[in-house]
Enzyme design. Structure first.
Site, PDB file in Angstrom:
ATOM      1  N   GLY A   1      18.478 -19.194  14.024  1.00 57.58           N
ATOM      2  CA  GLY A   1      19.106 -19.442  15.837  1.00 57.58           C
ATOM      3  C   GLY A   1      18.744 -18.018  15.941  1.00 57.58           C
TER       4      GLY A   1
ATOM      5  N   ILE B   1      20.838 -19.893   4.182  1.00 60.82           N
ATOM      6  CA  ILE B   1      21.419 -21.427   4.395  1.00 60.82           C
ATOM      7  C   ILE B   1      21.164 -21.960   3.416  1.00 60.82           C
ATOM      8  CG2 ILE B   1      20.320 -21.949   6.986  1.00 60.82           C
ATOM      9  CD1 ILE B   1      18.170 -22.742   5.084  1.00 60.82           C
TER      10      ILE B   1
ATOM     11  N   THR C   1       6.309 -28.199  11.345  1.00 62.13           N
ATOM     12  CA  THR C   1       5.352 -27.993  12.333  1.00 62.13           C
ATOM     13  C   THR C   1       4.560 -28.333  12.278  1.00 62.13           C
ATOM     14  OG1 THR C   1       3.511 -26.184  11.903  1.00 62.13           O
ATOM     15  CG2 THR C   1       5.152 -26.226   9.918  1.00 62.13           C
TER      16      THR C   1
ATOM     17  N   GLU D   1       1.372 -27.851  11.060  1.00 63.96           N
ATOM     18  CA  GLU D   1       0.913 -27.291  10.325  1.00 63.96           C
ATOM     19  C   GLU D   1       0.995 -27.689   8.588  1.00 63.96           C
ATOM     20  OE1 GLU D   1       0.336 -23.066   9.371  1.00 63.96           O
ATOM     21  OE2 GLU D   1       1.070 -22.308  11.690  1.00 63.96           O
TER      22      GLU D   1
ATOM     23  N   TYR E   1       3.093 -21.576   2.924  1.00 61.69           N
ATOM     24  CA  TYR E   1       4.062 -21.371   4.877  1.00 61.69           C
ATOM     25  C   TYR E   1       3.627 -23.299   4.905  1.00 61.69           C
ATOM     26  CZ  TYR E   1       5.496 -22.355   9.193  1.00 61.69           C
ATOM     27  OH  TYR E   1       6.040 -22.826  10.382  1.00 61.69           O
TER      28      TYR E   1
ATOM     29  N   LYS F   1       6.992 -26.475   4.436  1.00 60.01           N
ATOM     30  CA  LYS F   1       7.713 -26.814   5.621  1.00 60.01           C
ATOM     31  C   LYS F   1       7.200 -28.379   4.880  1.00 60.01           C
ATOM     32  CE  LYS F   1       9.317 -25.637   8.905  1.00 60.01           C
ATOM     33  NZ  LYS F   1      10.380 -24.832   9.066  1.00 60.01           N
TER      34      LYS F   1
ATOM     35  N   ASN G   1       1.513 -24.957  17.666  1.00 61.67           N
ATOM     36  CA  ASN G   1       1.534 -23.230  18.583  1.00 61.67           C
ATOM     37  C   ASN G   1       2.838 -22.485  18.916  1.00 61.67           C
ATOM     38  OD1 ASN G   1      -0.259 -22.786  16.430  1.00 61.67           O
ATOM     39  ND2 ASN G   1       0.190 -20.779  16.501  1.00 61.67           N
ATOM     40  N   ASN G   2       3.726 -22.025  19.392  1.00 64.50           N
ATOM     41  CA  ASN G   2       4.504 -21.730  20.040  1.00 64.50           C
ATOM     42  C   ASN G   2       4.441 -20.381  21.064  1.00 64.50           C
ATOM     43  OD1 ASN G   2       7.367 -22.982  20.093  1.00 64.50           O
ATOM     44  ND2 ASN G   2       6.597 -23.931  19.379  1.00 64.50           N
TER      45      ASN G   2
ATOM     46  N   LEU H   1      -0.136 -13.713  16.541  1.00 70.01           N
ATOM     47  CA  LEU H   1      -1.257 -12.905  17.279  1.00 70.01           C
ATOM     48  C   LEU H   1      -0.917 -12.743  18.643  1.00 70.01           C
ATOM     49  CD1 LEU H   1      -4.803 -13.506  17.347  1.00 70.01           C
ATOM     50  CD2 LEU H   1      -4.155 -15.474  18.612  1.00 70.01           C
TER      51      LEU H   1
ATOM     52  N   VAL I   1      -9.157 -10.463  15.300  1.00 70.52           N
ATOM     53  CA  VAL I   1      -9.522 -11.248  15.518  1.00 70.52           C
ATOM     54  C   VAL I   1     -10.122 -12.127  13.971  1.00 70.52           C
ATOM     55  CG1 VAL I   1     -11.506 -13.327  16.330  1.00 70.52           C
ATOM     56  CG2 VAL I   1      -9.710 -11.059  17.666  1.00 70.52           C
TER      57      VAL I   1
ATOM     58  N   PRO J   1      -7.307 -16.467   4.130  1.00 72.31           N
ATOM     59  CA  PRO J   1      -7.586 -16.776   2.962  1.00 72.31           C
ATOM     60  C   PRO J   1      -7.732 -18.879   3.410  1.00 72.31           C
ATOM     61  CG  PRO J   1      -6.209 -15.186   2.021  1.00 72.31           C
ATOM     62  CD  PRO J   1      -6.428 -14.858   3.267  1.00 72.31           C
TER      63      PRO J   1
HETATM   64  P1  NAD Z   1      11.427 -16.720  13.193  1.00 75.18           P
HETATM   65  O1  NAD Z   1      10.670 -15.709  11.906  1.00 75.18           O
HETATM   66  O2  NAD Z   1      10.895 -16.158  14.062  1.00 75.18           O
HETATM   67  O3  NAD Z   1      12.789 -16.921  12.742  1.00 75.18           O
HETATM   68  C1  NAD Z   1      13.384 -17.525  12.055  1.00 75.18           C
HETATM   69  C2  NAD Z   1      14.734 -16.959  11.947  1.00 75.18           C
HETATM   70  O4  NAD Z   1      15.183 -17.833  10.712  1.00 75.18           O
HETATM   71  C3  NAD Z   1      15.320 -15.265  12.268  1.00 75.18           C
HETATM   72  O5  NAD Z   1      16.012 -15.282  12.426  1.00 75.18           O
HETATM   73  C4  NAD Z   1      15.766 -15.754  10.291  1.00 75.18           C
HETATM   74  O6  NAD Z   1      16.340 -14.809  10.125  1.00 75.18           O
HETATM   75  C5  NAD Z   1      16.692 -16.894  10.019  1.00 75.18           C
HETATM   76  N1  NAD Z   1      16.566 -17.310   8.935  1.00 75.18           N
HETATM   77  C6  NAD Z   1      14.805 -16.772   7.268  1.00 75.18           C
HETATM   78  N2  NAD Z   1      15.551 -17.303   6.360  1.00 75.18           N
HETATM   79  C7  NAD Z   1      17.334 -17.974   6.440  1.00 75.18           C
HETATM   80  C8  NAD Z   1      17.790 -18.118   5.800  1.00 75.18           C
HETATM   81  N3  NAD Z   1      18.156 -18.864   4.284  1.00 75.18           N
HETATM   82  N4  NAD Z   1      19.285 -18.193   6.629  1.00 75.18           N
HETATM   83  C9  NAD Z   1      19.035 -18.299   7.333  1.00 75.18           C
HETATM   84  N5  NAD Z   1      17.736 -17.792   8.591  1.00 75.18           N
HETATM   85  C10 NAD Z   1      17.276 -17.637   7.571  1.00 75.18           C
HETATM   86  O7  NAD Z   1      10.514 -18.340  13.485  1.00 75.18           O
HETATM   87  P2  NAD Z   1      10.226 -19.246  14.505  1.00 75.18           P
HETATM   88  O8  NAD Z   1       8.585 -18.378  15.006  1.00 75.18           O
HETATM   89  O9  NAD Z   1      11.451 -18.802  15.727  1.00 75.18           O
HETATM   90  O10 NAD Z   1      10.013 -21.045  13.724  1.00 75.18           O
HETATM   91  C11 NAD Z   1      11.686 -21.125  13.816  1.00 75.18           C
HETATM   92  C12 NAD Z   1      10.614 -22.784  12.966  1.00 75.18           C
HETATM   93  O11 NAD Z   1      10.202 -23.096  13.953  1.00 75.18           O
HETATM   94  C13 NAD Z   1      10.441 -22.475  11.396  1.00 75.18           C
HETATM   95  O12 NAD Z   1      11.255 -23.545  11.048  1.00 75.18           O
HETATM   96  C14 NAD Z   1       9.066 -23.234  12.243  1.00 75.18           C
HETATM   97  O13 NAD Z   1       8.247 -23.195  10.379  1.00 75.18           O
HETATM   98  C15 NAD Z   1       9.035 -23.468  12.274  1.00 75.18           C
HETATM   99  N6  NAD Z   1       7.742 -23.516  13.643  1.00 75.18           N
HETATM  100  C16 NAD Z   1       7.677 -22.547  14.152  1.00 75.18           C
HETATM  101  C17 NAD Z   1       6.129 -22.197  15.372  1.00 75.18           C
HETATM  102  C18 NAD Z   1       5.941 -21.899  15.873  1.00 75.18           C
HETATM  103  O14 NAD Z   1       4.690 -21.657  16.449  1.00 75.18           O
HETATM  104  N7  NAD Z   1       6.886 -20.065  15.941  1.00 75.18           N
HETATM  105  C19 NAD Z   1       5.681 -23.812  15.795  1.00 75.18           C
HETATM  106  C20 NAD Z   1       6.300 -25.264  14.987  1.00 75.18           C
HETATM  107  C21 NAD Z   1       7.569 -25.010  14.175  1.00 75.18           C
HETATM  108  P1  TYD Z   2      -1.093 -17.449  13.947  1.00 77.07           P
HETATM  109  O1  TYD Z   2      -0.071 -16.258  15.419  1.00 77.07           O
HETATM  110  O2  TYD Z   2      -0.435 -16.616  12.194  1.00 77.07           O
HETATM  111  O3  TYD Z   2      -0.158 -18.577  13.868  1.00 77.07           O
HETATM  112  P2  TYD Z   2      -0.302 -20.023  13.051  1.00 77.07           P
HETATM  113  O4  TYD Z   2      -0.870 -19.107  11.796  1.00 77.07           O
HETATM  114  O5  TYD Z   2       0.837 -20.342  12.749  1.00 77.07           O
HETATM  115  O6  TYD Z   2      -0.964 -20.661  13.329  1.00 77.07           O
HETATM  116  O7  TYD Z   2      -2.279 -17.014  14.306  1.00 77.07           O
HETATM  117  C1  TYD Z   2      -2.254 -17.909  15.062  1.00 77.07           C
HETATM  118  C2  TYD Z   2      -4.273 -17.779  15.010  1.00 77.07           C
HETATM  119  O8  TYD Z   2      -4.777 -16.332  15.683  1.00 77.07           O
HETATM  120  C3  TYD Z   2      -4.592 -18.646  13.136  1.00 77.07           C
HETATM  121  O9  TYD Z   2      -5.708 -18.656  13.574  1.00 77.07           O
HETATM  122  C4  TYD Z   2      -4.680 -17.067  13.071  1.00 77.07           C
HETATM  123  C5  TYD Z   2      -5.242 -16.189  14.577  1.00 77.07           C
HETATM  124  N1  TYD Z   2      -5.023 -14.802  13.924  1.00 77.07           N
HETATM  125  C6  TYD Z   2      -6.235 -13.377  14.152  1.00 77.07           C
HETATM  126  O10 TYD Z   2      -7.479 -13.495  14.490  1.00 77.07           O
HETATM  127  N2  TYD Z   2      -5.424 -12.627  14.545  1.00 77.07           N
HETATM  128  C7  TYD Z   2      -4.240 -12.383  13.944  1.00 77.07           C
HETATM  129  O11 TYD Z   2      -3.994 -10.825  13.858  1.00 77.07           O
HETATM  130  C8  TYD Z   2      -3.282 -12.850  14.213  1.00 77.07           C
HETATM  131  C9  TYD Z   2      -2.075 -12.418  13.509  1.00 77.07           C
HETATM  132  C10 TYD Z   2      -3.398 -14.627  13.698  1.00 77.07           C
END
Ligand code: NAD
Ligand code: TYD
Length: 341
Positions: A9, A61, A124, A126, A148, A152, A177-178, A188, A204, A272
């Protein structure tokens, strides 16, 4: 109702979820468990820290005792805690297996022992792997391609097995992607906003034609709260924004919103195994009566403004460890890395 445990959180989505729930569900109490890794940050929760319905616990966790003590106090768990960055998973996959697979196992065991009413595993899009045409449905096979995504997938498969084997009321969400406030600036959108603000290059990957479906973080959080209440135990729900954009389109829009020129763009070496496209069919969630409330362009403009108005938040993050990772990742892709601290 309801006391909920929100793991992870203090991260990007988790902290937005805590803020959303405290605002929109006045009867809920929230306990956050977060390890505060490089991605966790208490300043993400600064504006809720004095709320009497909120409590923060620093911990892992994977720590059975800490998890057990907290799970026995709550009715529901929403597990956001994860290692979340694909590029880092290519550099250090072990941390991803530990937190994203073993972590859910520890939470699920405690959930089973204490009989929680709901366990939401935040997963996700992904996990489907790249989807060159069409849109992924919840029934499609999983084909993750990065450490990753694979970790997941492992976490959510384990969660599903606790539903089928033990009847645990598990719900799985597969978000796209959020983007939005408090997004750690290695991803990104926040990386490119903050780099462009400092006239640093935007690296990019490859040809920039990869496609992601973007969802504003508040919409994702609203969907998770909605599914916590209305989702069917044992079910999986895609949660997408319906905003497919190529990376280069997103990059150009960010530059336009900031009034910066395209000379900042550098096409660099590719990630990669870079997934070309993700796309979700969200008809199952929509049929329950939920829809995203934000358009991509408005939400991106709001996000850019947030980074302009909240340098206090991101400037301290872009220092030290951040630049070490940055040099390693972008140096290998041929970007000349200039660091300003
Ligand atoms: P984030 O990396 O910003 O946050 C992850 C949080 O988890 C951090 O606060 C970190 O300290 C905590 N954490 C990591 N390892 C831990 C552990 N072992 N015990 C307790 N806390 C721990 O990630 P986010 O972008 O906020 O993503 C949150 C969730 O949503 C993840 O499960 C991610 O897979 C999923 N998700 C993210 C996206 C995205 O676009 N960011 C999209 C779909 C799903
Ligand atoms: P990212 O934000 O890392 O999310 P995800 O890989 O989980 O989708 O990347 C979003 C897209 O942008 C992905 O296709 C990789 C690309 N990307 C770049 O081209 N340059 C960058 O510096 C980063 C971080 C991502």
């Amino acid at each position: 109702m309801k006391k909920i445990l929100v793991t992870g959180g203090a991260g990007f989505i988790g902290s937005n979820f805590v803020r959303y729930v405290l605002r929109e569900r006045p009867e809920w109490h929230v306990v956050v468990l977060d390890k505060l890794t490089y991605a966790g940050n208490l300043s993400n929760l600064r504006d809720v820290q004095d709320d009497p319905r909120f409590r923060f616990v620093q911990g892992d966790i994977c720590d059975v005792d800490v998890v057990d003590g907290l799970v026995k106090e709550v009715e529901a768990i929403v597990n956001f805690a994860a290692e979340s960055h694909v590029d880092r998973s290519l550099l250090d996959p072990g941390a991803f297996v530990q937190t994203n697979v073993y972590g859910p196992f520890v939470l699920l065991e405690a959930a089973k022992k204490h009989g929680v009413e709901r366990y939401v595993q935040v997963s996700t899009d992904e996990v489907y792997g790249e989807v060159l045409v069409g849109c992924s449905k919840e029934t499609d096979p999983l084909a993750p391609r990065s450490p990753y995504a694979a970790s997941k997938a492992g976490g959510e498969l384990l969660a599903r097995s606790y539903h089928t084997s033990y009847g645990l009321p598990v719900i799985i969400t597969r978000g796209s992607n959020n983007f939005g406030p408090y997004h750690y600036p290695e991803k990104l959108i926040p990386l490119f906003i903050t780099n462009a603000m400092d006239d640093l290059p935007l690296g990019v990957y490859g040809d920039g034609q990869q496609v992601r479906d973007w969802i504003f973080v508040e919409d994702h959080c609203a969907a998770i709260a909605f599914l916590l209440e209305r989702g069917q135990p044992g079910d999986i729900y895609n949660v997408g924004g319906g905003n497919e954009r190529t990376n280069i389109e997103v990059t150009r829009l960010i530059l336009k919103l900031l009034g910066k020129g395209e000379e900042l763009i550098r096409f660099i070496g590719d990630r990669p195994g870079h997934d070309r496209r993700y796309a979700l069919d969200c008809s199952k969630l929509h049929a329950l009566g939920w829809q995203p409330q934000h358009t991509f362009e408005d939400a991106l403009a709001r996000t850019v403004r947030w980074y302009q108005e909240n340098e206090w938040w991101w400037r301290p993050i872009k220092s030290g460890e951040f630049w070490e990772y940055y040099r390693q990742n972008y140096g290998a892709k041929g970007l000349e890395v200039e660091v300003r601290t």
